[in-house]
Design a protein around this motif. Structure first.
Motif, short mmCIF file in Angstrom:
data_model
loop_
_atom_site.label_atom_id
_atom_site.label_comp_id
_atom_site.label_asym_id
_atom_site.label_seq_id
_atom_site.Cartn_x
_atom_site.Cartn_y
_atom_site.Cartn_z
N ASP A 5 0.81 -1.16 -0.06
CA ASP A 5 -0.06 0.04 0.05
C ASP A 5 0.73 1.43 -0.07
N VAL A 6 2.02 1.09 0.21
CA VAL A 6 2.94 2.08 0.29
C VAL A 6 3.17 2.73 -1.00
N ASP A 7 2.72 4.12 -1.56
CA ASP A 7 2.73 4.77 -2.71
C ASP A 7 4.38 5.55 -3.21
N LEU A 8 4.88 4.93 -3.54
CA LEU A 8 6.17 5.69 -3.91
C LEU A 8 6.40 6.12 -5.41
N SER A 9 5.36 6.35 -6.09
CA SER A 9 5.32 6.63 -7.42
C SER A 9 5.76 8.10 -7.58
N ASN A 10 5.68 9.00 -6.66
CA ASN A 10 6.07 10.36 -6.79
C ASN A 10 7.22 10.63 -6.78
N LEU A 11 8.17 9.37 -6.59
CA LEU A 11 9.92 9.51 -6.53
C LEU A 11 10.23 9.69 -7.98
N ALA A 12 11.29 10.31 -8.28
CA ALA A 12 11.95 10.31 -9.49
C ALA A 12 12.36 8.89 -10.05
N PRO A 13 12.28 8.51 -11.23
CA PRO A 13 12.55 7.42 -11.75
C PRO A 13 13.79 6.79 -11.46
N LEU A 14 14.82 7.77 -11.36
CA LEU A 14 16.31 7.10 -11.16
C LEU A 14 16.86 7.23 -9.52
N ARG A 15 15.74 7.69 -9.08
CA ARG A 15 16.28 8.13 -7.36
C ARG A 15 16.09 6.41 -6.94
N PRO A 16 17.12 6.42 -5.85
CA PRO A 16 17.07 4.77 -5.36
C PRO A 16 15.75 4.64 -4.44
N PRO A 17 15.18 3.34 -4.92
CA PRO A 17 13.95 3.20 -4.21
C PRO A 17 13.74 3.30 -2.82
N GLU A 18 15.14 2.41 -2.31
CA GLU A 18 15.47 1.98 -0.86
C GLU A 18 15.51 3.52 -0.21
N TYR A 19 16.13 4.59 -0.67
CA TYR A 19 16.52 5.79 0.08
C TYR A 19 15.15 6.58 0.11
N GLY A 20 14.27 6.50 -1.18
CA GLY A 20 13.02 7.05 -1.08
C GLY A 20 11.90 6.59 -0.16
N ALA A 21 12.03 5.16 0.03
CA ALA A 21 11.28 4.36 1.20
C ALA A 21 11.49 4.77 2.52
N LEU A 22 12.94 5.23 2.85
CA LEU A 22 13.46 5.46 4.05
C LEU A 22 13.02 6.80 4.35
N TRP A 23 12.97 7.72 3.43
CA TRP A 23 12.28 9.11 3.61
C TRP A 23 10.89 9.25 3.69
N ASN A 33 6.38 10.05 7.26
CA ASN A 33 4.99 9.29 7.97
C ASN A 33 5.13 8.84 9.43
N ASN A 34 6.10 9.51 9.98
CA ASN A 34 6.50 9.16 11.56
C ASN A 34 6.36 7.62 11.95
N HIS A 35 6.95 6.81 10.94
CA HIS A 35 7.18 5.39 11.14
C HIS A 35 8.65 5.36 12.08
N LEU A 36 9.29 6.15 11.81
CA LEU A 36 10.84 6.23 12.27
C LEU A 36 11.00 7.70 12.98
N THR A 37 11.88 7.62 13.86
CA THR A 37 12.43 8.99 14.27
C THR A 37 13.55 9.50 13.53
N THR A 38 13.97 10.43 13.32
CA THR A 38 15.03 10.98 12.69
C THR A 38 16.45 10.35 13.27
N GLN A 39 16.53 9.91 14.34
CA GLN A 39 17.73 9.10 14.94
C GLN A 39 17.66 7.70 14.51
N GLN A 40 16.58 7.14 14.48
CA GLN A 40 16.38 5.60 13.77
C GLN A 40 16.65 5.76 12.40
N ALA A 41 16.28 6.86 11.63
CA ALA A 41 16.50 6.90 10.27
C ALA A 41 17.60 7.01 9.59
N ARG A 42 18.47 7.83 10.70
CA ARG A 42 19.99 8.09 10.22
C ARG A 42 20.72 6.67 10.58
#
Length: 399
Positions: free
Chosen positions: A77-95, A100-109
């Protein structure tokens, strides 16, 4: 800046980027023992590293690392379609997780640092291959940057420890298996480590699930391997997609997406002769909707097309669960290192350089879907009649 790894080692490349406070993208390509290509992409800003991963990295690695956090996320159900085509999907998903507040900034880093460290551990020992550094505006938006020198030092220390475990451990993708589960039932040490020794889960994935380094997992398993209580299966190919043959009695279905009529006709003629079910689509936008009905076993996709470029189409398809495992081969008139990296970044399985002949095309198709069935029954024409008006732009009305 570009060259061969045999002339300039990876640590020296990192040092040049660090000292020069460079901003840009570092592409590395190498080949494994079976001749399969592997490539990585790293982003830098003023000498600091922002992200690193394989160019065909999707979400599996991130999902593995998130496992200890027990997040309740339905990735379908995660919509990542707004990401640029050549942007790493993994990095986009982390953002996306951070926003969406699933992670804190400290956890994301912390997760981002782990992704980078794993990649450095993979590439630091490479001595053959090629690299290319492009000076350009780097990854955006930027979560944080890390000093490259301490990360490289940690990767080198782990690699030195890993090498001490040879010849028992030969690959990060070795899969440990308990030879006698009853014998280890009373063991109180490393229970979580042994619980994942099922012969199917590679060491690199175990390390992610347990939030441990690859070396520490291998080092923990080492005594059991020495005593014969755990054995390792060695994969024949690391990081490559396995070719799968067609199910007996079925006909492999191939879809070709190319805006050039002559190319589509040539591919149809060649593959039809050898027993493949071939559908050609001239418009990439129409292809995006038709592919979900056709459900092909293999997709051949041109890169340079109007309305929707081939890399963009591939990136969109990889967001759909069904097409995450379907081989997608890019048809391109270019054969540069950068073009191959772009194809890998959006999840393309392989690429075929134009112009190509029948032998090259057949070899590639057989690699991913096996041989066709020349004795198959003539395919029905109902589907063809239903969609023929949308397959070829040459037949469209100007109205």
């Amino acid at each position: 800046m570009q060259g061969q790894l045999s002339e300039l080692d990876i640590r020296s490349i990192f040092q040049l980027i660090d000292i020069g406070q460079q901003t840009g993208e570092l592409c590395i390509e190498s080949f494994d023992d079976q001749g399969q290509p592997n490539s990585w992409l790293m982003f830098f800003a003023n000498g600091g590293i922002l992200y690193a991963g394989r160019t065909n990295e999707q979400l599996e690695r991130l999902q593995d690392i998130l496992h200890p956090l027990n997040l309740s996320i339905n990735w379908a159900d995660v919509d990542l379609s707004n990401l640029a085509p050549l942007r790493p999907p993994e990095y986009g998903a982390l953002w996306w997780l951070l926003e969406n507040n699933h992670l804190t900034t400290q956890q994301a880093r912390a997760i981002l640092c782990r992704l980078i460290e794993e990649t450095l551990f993979e590439v630091i020992s490479l001595h053959q291959g090629q690299f290319s550094f492009r000076f350009r505006a780097s990854l955006s938006p930027q979560l944080t940057d890390f000093s490259i020198s301490p990360l490289v030092k940690r990767a080198v220390r782990q690699l030195q420890g890993w090498l001490q475990l040879h010849p028992h451990f030969s690959s990060f993708y070795d899969c440990p298996l308990i030879t006698d589960p009853h014998q280890l039932e009373t063991s109180s040490s490393l229970p979580s480590l042994l619980a994942m020794a099922n012969g199917k889960t590679p060491i690199i994935r175990i390390s992610r699930h347990l939030n441990r380094t690859i070396f520490s997992v291998a080092d923990g398993l080492y005594p059991y391997v020495q005593r014969g209580e755990v054995q390792l299966s060695h994969p024949s190919s690391v990081g490559s997609k396995k070719a799968t043959g067609p199910i007996t009695g079925t006909v492999p279905r191939v879809v070709c997406i190319d805006d050039t009529l002559s190319v589509r006709q040539a591919i149809e003629m060649m593959l039809d002769t050898y027993g493949y079910e071939v559908t050609s689509i001239g418009n990439p936008v129409k292809a995006l909707s038709l592919l979900f009905s056709l459900k092909p076993d293999l997709i051949l996709c041109d890169v340079a097309m109007p309305e929707l470029e081939g890399h963009q189409l591939c990136a969109m398809l990889r967001q759909a669960p069904y097409f995450q495992s379907v081989p997608i081969v890019m048809l391109t008139g270019k054969d540069s290192f950068v073009d191959r990296v772009k194809a890998n970044m959006v999840g393309a399985t392989d690429y075929l350089t134009k112009p190509f002949g029948e032998p090259e095309l057949l070899a590639l198709v057989e690699k991913y879907v096996g041989r066709g069935n020349p004795k198959r029954l003539a395919p029905g024409t109902l589907l063809e009649q239903e969609i023929s008006a949308t397959l070829n732009p040459e037949s469209w009305s100007n109205s």
